[in-house]
Design an enzyme around this catalytic site. Structure first.
Site, mmCIF file in Angstrom:
data_model
loop_
_atom_site.group_PDB
_atom_site.id
_atom_site.type_symbol
_atom_site.label_atom_id
_atom_site.label_comp_id
_atom_site.label_asym_id
_atom_site.label_seq_id
_atom_site.Cartn_x
_atom_site.Cartn_y
_atom_site.Cartn_z
ATOM 1 C CE LYS A 57 -0.329 -28.142 20.908
ATOM 2 N NZ LYS A 57 -0.199 -29.149 19.807
ATOM 3 N N GLY A 59 -6.989 -27.244 20.125
ATOM 4 C CA GLY A 59 -7.781 -28.178 19.332
ATOM 5 C C GLY A 59 -7.789 -27.881 17.854
ATOM 6 C CE LYS A 116 -2.445 -23.900 12.472
ATOM 7 N NZ LYS A 116 -1.372 -24.908 12.572
ATOM 8 C CG HIS A 118 -2.811 -20.256 15.862
ATOM 9 N ND1 HIS A 118 -3.789 -21.149 16.237
ATOM 10 C CD2 HIS A 118 -1.723 -21.006 15.521
ATOM 11 C CE1 HIS A 118 -3.315 -22.385 16.106
ATOM 12 N NE2 HIS A 118 -2.085 -22.313 15.685
ATOM 13 C CB SER A 148 -1.513 -28.091 25.222
ATOM 14 O OG SER A 148 -1.334 -28.680 23.961
ATOM 15 C CE1 TYR A 203 -8.226 -30.359 22.454
ATOM 16 C CE2 TYR A 203 -9.053 -31.128 24.565
ATOM 17 C CZ TYR A 203 -8.188 -31.260 23.508
ATOM 18 O OH TYR A 203 -7.275 -32.296 23.495
ATOM 19 C CB SER A 238 -10.486 -41.167 17.906
ATOM 20 O OG SER A 238 -9.531 -42.051 17.310
ATOM 21 N N GLY A 269 -3.911 -34.852 24.624
ATOM 22 C CA GLY A 269 -5.280 -34.566 24.208
ATOM 23 C C GLY A 269 -6.303 -34.756 25.309
#
Length: 307
Positions: A57, A59, A116, A118, A148, A203, A238, A269
């Site tokens: 969480k 970004g 990806k 984490h 988040s 972020y 966006s 966001g």
């Protein structure tokens, strides 16, 4: 990520049992992820692989979509070729027979693969370092990251039960959440950023000036795109555009995994949303803990942006 031979993405009978945290070399991890850990450890990278690493969480989805747009030269149609979790597989993801493990998805892909993860730096398979793969690490200020993560864990059934906000606040400060302490994670990657091809971004910087940070990622990835393409990438990536895009908003994930009636995957966001959650006492406790854990580091974060 869903197995093609499972209609609707697997059984939705009954409530999905949430995983438990188990320590992996001192880092708490969901037990279901560790069922495939040998394949993660033995994963073979190639020099063309690109890694997007974050604490959860922070970004991740945003950077994934930006990187895919850069690699597709800003072509929005190409970036709609599949859901984001299929375009950029989650390395350590494992969720039983209903879903294809991240390592399995990656084995089916041709170079250049975007991956990806984490994982904290110390758990990253060394093959990525040996192959000198380019790694983009995105960090988010701890207060917003905590908020988040709390909302995400409420809706994500393959994360341990978060409990109340007060309980989760304490868990986060103790590192008793998936992937452990935020402080250790961001500091661990910060310490390695000059030793390997790592672009360390924030972020809050992307939020403040998306085009500046997109250009930074583009340069790091060796791409030279015209200003008009940069404008298009900023527009397509966006928050509002991604939130409405079924290829990036994770609405394709079954509701017995992501219950988006509890909280949407892409929730706000914003920078500074922590002010809507922290009590005065929690903020004071957080600051004391933060100063202790980050003492001596030159790593700095912003918890709000100037208007």
């Amino acid at each position: 990520m869903l197995r093609q031979d499972v209609p609707g993405g697997g059984s939705t009978e009954g409530a999905r049992q949430r995983p438990k945290l188990v320590p992996l070399r001192g880092v708490p991890m969901p037990d279901i992820f560790l069922e495939n850990w040998e394949a993660v450890q033995n994963f073979r990278a190639v020099p063309q692989d690109i890694v997007i690493a974050t604490y959860p969480k922070a970004g991740t989805t945003w950077v994934q979509e930006i990187v895919d747009f850069i690699l597709q030269d800003g072509d929005a149609e190409k970036c709609r070729r599949a859901p984001l979790q299929t375009r950029i597989p989650f390395l350590e993801f494992s969720c039983g027979s209903d879903f294809t493990a991240g390592t399995e998805l990656l084995e089916q892909m041709s170079s250049p693969r975007v991956i990806k993860t984490h994982l904290p730096f110390q758990l990253l398979p060394t093959t990525f370092l040996e192959q000198r793969c380019k790694i983009i690490y995105c960090a988010r200020n701890a207060k917003d990251n905590l908020v988040s993560y709390y909302h995400f864990d409420k809706m994500n059934k393959i994360q341990p039960e978060p409990g109340t906000w007060h309980e989760y606040f304490q868990k986060f400060l103790q590192g008793n959440v998936s992937y452990g302490l935020w402080h250790d994670h961001v500091l661990g990657w910060w310490a390695q950023k000059d030793l390997y091809p790592i672009l360390y971004i924030f972020y809050e910087d992307i939020k403040e000036d998306p085009k500046r940070e997109i250009r930074k990622m583009m340069t790091f990835l060796g791409r030279d795109l015209p200003e008009s393409v940069l404008d298009a990438i900023a527009r397509h990536t966006s928050f509002q555009a991604m939130r409405c895009n079924p290829m990036s908003n994770y609405m394709s994930v079954p509701p017995d995994v992501f219950d988006q009636t509890v909280s949407t995957f892409m929730r706000k966001g914003e920078v500074g949303d922590w002010k809507n959650h922290f009590t005065v006492a929690q903020d004071q406790a957080f600051e004391i803990d933060y100063e202790r854990r980050m003492k001596g580091s030159d790593l700095r974060f912003r918890t709000e942006l100037q208007q």
